[in-house]
Design an enzyme around this catalytic site. Structure first.
Site, short mmCIF file in Angstrom:
data_model
loop_
_atom_site.label_atom_id
_atom_site.label_comp_id
_atom_site.label_asym_id
_atom_site.label_seq_id
_atom_site.Cartn_x
_atom_site.Cartn_y
_atom_site.Cartn_z
N HIS A 72 0.83 -1.21 0.00
CA HIS A 72 0.00 0.00 0.00
C HIS A 72 0.87 1.26 0.00
O HIS A 72 0.39 2.33 0.39
CB HIS A 72 -0.93 0.01 1.22
CG HIS A 72 -1.95 -1.08 1.21
ND1 HIS A 72 -2.49 -1.62 2.36
CD2 HIS A 72 -2.52 -1.76 0.19
CE1 HIS A 72 -3.36 -2.56 2.05
NE2 HIS A 72 -3.39 -2.67 0.73
N HIS A 73 2.14 1.13 -0.43
CA HIS A 73 3.00 2.32 -0.43
C HIS A 73 2.50 3.35 -1.43
O HIS A 73 2.77 4.54 -1.31
CB HIS A 73 4.45 1.93 -0.72
CG HIS A 73 4.73 1.59 -2.15
ND1 HIS A 73 4.33 0.40 -2.72
CD2 HIS A 73 5.37 2.28 -3.14
CE1 HIS A 73 4.71 0.37 -3.99
NE2 HIS A 73 5.33 1.50 -4.26
N LYS A 78 -2.70 -2.75 -7.87
CA LYS A 78 -2.94 -3.12 -9.27
C LYS A 78 -2.44 -4.53 -9.53
O LYS A 78 -1.33 -4.88 -9.14
CB LYS A 78 -2.21 -2.14 -10.20
CG LYS A 78 -2.57 -2.32 -11.66
CD LYS A 78 -3.84 -1.56 -11.97
CE LYS A 78 -4.31 -1.76 -13.41
NZ LYS A 78 -4.90 -3.09 -13.62
N LYS A 102 7.30 -4.72 -10.14
CA LYS A 102 7.12 -4.41 -11.56
C LYS A 102 6.67 -2.97 -11.75
O LYS A 102 7.22 -2.23 -12.59
CB LYS A 102 6.09 -5.38 -12.15
CG LYS A 102 5.89 -5.29 -13.64
CD LYS A 102 4.82 -6.28 -14.11
CE LYS A 102 5.17 -7.70 -13.77
NZ LYS A 102 4.16 -8.66 -14.29
N LYS A 114 -2.89 -9.03 -6.77
CA LYS A 114 -3.20 -10.12 -7.70
C LYS A 114 -4.44 -10.84 -7.22
O LYS A 114 -4.74 -10.84 -6.02
CB LYS A 114 -2.03 -11.11 -7.78
CG LYS A 114 -1.97 -11.85 -9.11
CD LYS A 114 -1.48 -10.95 -10.21
CE LYS A 114 -1.36 -11.69 -11.54
NZ LYS A 114 -0.77 -10.83 -12.59
N THR A 202 1.44 -6.47 -23.53
CA THR A 202 2.47 -7.26 -22.85
C THR A 202 3.44 -7.87 -23.85
O THR A 202 4.66 -7.82 -23.66
CB THR A 202 1.83 -8.36 -21.97
OG1 THR A 202 0.86 -7.77 -21.10
CG2 THR A 202 2.88 -9.07 -21.14
N ASN A 241 -2.16 -14.76 -25.59
CA ASN A 241 -2.07 -13.34 -25.92
C ASN A 241 -0.63 -12.83 -25.91
O ASN A 241 -0.17 -12.19 -26.85
CB ASN A 241 -2.92 -12.54 -24.93
CG ASN A 241 -2.95 -11.07 -25.27
OD1 ASN A 241 -3.08 -10.70 -26.43
ND2 ASN A 241 -2.81 -10.22 -24.27
N SER A 370 -2.18 -0.58 -18.89
CA SER A 370 -3.31 -0.52 -17.96
C SER A 370 -3.32 0.82 -17.22
O SER A 370 -4.38 1.40 -16.96
CB SER A 370 -3.23 -1.66 -16.95
OG SER A 370 -3.66 -2.87 -17.52
#
Length: 478
Positions: A72-73, A78, A102, A114, A202, A241, A370
């Site tokens: 939560h920094h 995400k 990432k 996630k 990606t 994908n 995103s």
């Protein structure tokens, strides 16, 4: 007999999350932060494990699902949502942690998260999948685990734009009047607030990252390769994908696709494979087996061990491990998937002199685009809408001035190219390319500042430094 990567992983009781922590600890000693801050960066802040009932046909089925918020920094958190029978708490925690690092590496202001639902989506109808997805979304809403400023999911293995649109609609229905409701999830269809270029993001990021490495003359010389991706032989694992688009962009960039691997097996041709022809063959027959002119491997993992310059594992984690790493011949391994190499495989391949371009950097194209979609949803303006016509009018004025000065007229094709103002997808591609190039050189600088470290360790060093500074600036350590 050669064991598959999955069998090896199960035999060794491999913990994906412990593997991530092991890589973290390896890099942490190169940073200036005290142990307490490092422990806070490493820990998963929130783990939500849920079970909920959904009527499937004539019976009620209890579905197991997860959402992990690693850090939560920065908010929102995400990370994608995957549908797979392999989903478990250890995997989701590991993937959430990788998302934190990432995002830090590519300078996207999110904490990592996630999610996962333990199902095989192939066993359900579209209607049943919609019921499961909407119920999962409502569970996230109940516990305040979703929202444009809280936690923003995205597609992952087994999910896509369709599932994201269901989640967005469920969230909006439970939060009437929220003008930023579409920002609760990314990877949506363009008609539902998505951004052009997200589908291939990606895979395109994988190409940009490996291309930048291949453009470094010094590094290519060490590998005995010429600079650039042109002519380099590439094997790609996975025709989903990420794998498909990575292979597509490599082929368009002048590389030779010599091997393709999928769950039903793999094919190899040292002279090259026509990607679109392979995809068409698989669509027609249901398998890549029998593709003309190619050697077929019943065990798809054997494909990864064939001669090539670049190997792109773009499927699931742990596919290259202590059992098969010494047989990998590629000099460059680009991790298109999350965690395709175990720490043991890292050590073996690094000793062989290979360069491993780590997942936490290389497959960050998805979260980067995103981020662009999230910004679009919050601003309520399509990229390019404000400046496309201005750019085209300005370009027309420049062309006219040049023609008047030189007395020459540009051709119709040249005029069309020069007049073109940026569309949304042009801006997305440009932003992604700039991000991948800039982040690569940050990682390379960390390698040069810490002689002897590999690229994965350098990427962790970059990430830890950025997250650590953020925690310090929050002032939460009295």
């Amino acid at each position: 007999m050669v064991e598959t990567a999955t069998a090896n992983a199960k035999q060794e009781h491999y913990s994906f999350f412990k593997g991530v922590e092991r890589n973290f600890d390896k890099a942490a000693k190169y940073t200036r932060f005290e142990s307490g801050i490092l422990e806070q960066i490493k820990a998963c802040n929130s783990v939500y494990r849920m079970k909920f009932p959904v009527r499937i046909g004539e019976k009620v089925e209890v579905i197991e699902a997860y959402r992990v918020q690693h850090s939560h920094h920065k908010l929102p958190c995400k990370g994608g949502i995957r549908y797979s029978m392999d989903v478990n708490q250890d995997e989701v925690m590991a993937l959430a942690a990788l998302m934190t690092y990432k995002c830090a590496i590519v300078n996207v202001p999110f904490g990592g998260a996630k999610g996962g639902i333990r199902i095989n989506p192939k066993n359900y109808s579209v209607f049943e999948l919609e019921k499961i997805t909407r119920r999962y979304a409502s569970e996230l809403v109940k516990k305040n685990f979703i929202g444009a400023g809280i936690d923003v999911p995205a597609p992952d293995y087994g999910t896509g734009a369709r599932e994201m649109s269901w989640i967005a609609d469920t969230y909006a229905s439970l939060n009437p009047g929220d003008v930023n409701a579409l920002g609760c999830v990314t990877g949506k269809p363009v008609s539902q607030g998505g951004v052009r270029g997200r589908t291939e993001a990606t895979g395109l990021g994988v190409f940009y990252g490996v291309r930048e490495l291949c453009n470094v003359v010094e590094d290519m010389k060490k590998l005995g390769l010429t600079p650039g991706v042109q002519g380099k032989k590439v094997i790609v694992q996975g025709l989903g994908n990420v794998g498909y688009h990575a292979a597509k962009f490599f082929a368009e960039g002048g590389s030779v696709i010599v091997g393709l691997a999928e769950y039903e097996g793999g094919i190899y041709n040292a002279a090259g494979l026509d990607l679109e022809a392979v995809v068409a063959h698989r669509k027609a027959t249901g398998s890549i087996k029998g593709f003309p002119g190619a050697t077929f491997f019943e065990n798809s993992f054997d494909t990864l061990e064939q001669e090539c310059d670049i190997l792109i594992p773009a499927a699931l984690e742990n596919v290259i491990n202590a059992g098969n790493a010494d047989r990998i011949k590629a000099k460059i391994i680009g991790e298109g998937a999350n965690g395709p190499l175990t720490p043991e495989a890292d050590e073996i391949l690094n000793k062989k002199g290979a360069i491993i371009v780590p997942d936490m950097y290389l497959n960050a194209g998805g979260v980067t685009v995103s981020y662009f979609e999230w910004l679009k949803n919050l601003s309520h303006v399509r990229f390019g809408r404000m400046d496309k016509r201005f750019s085209e009018n300005q370009n027309a004025s420049i062309i006219k001035t040049v023609e008047n000065m030189t007395g020459k007229t540009v051709t119709d094709i040249e005029r069309k190219q020069l007049l073109h103002g940026p569309d949304e997808v042009d801006l997305v591609y440009s932003g992604l390319e700039d991000t991948m190039i800039g982040s690569f050189h940050e990682i390379r600088e960390a390698m040069q500042a810490n002689p002897g470290v590999d690229m994965r360790t350098a990427a962790f060093i970059v990430a830890i430094n950025k997250v650590g500074v953020a925690y310090e600036e929050l002032g939460i350590f009295p």
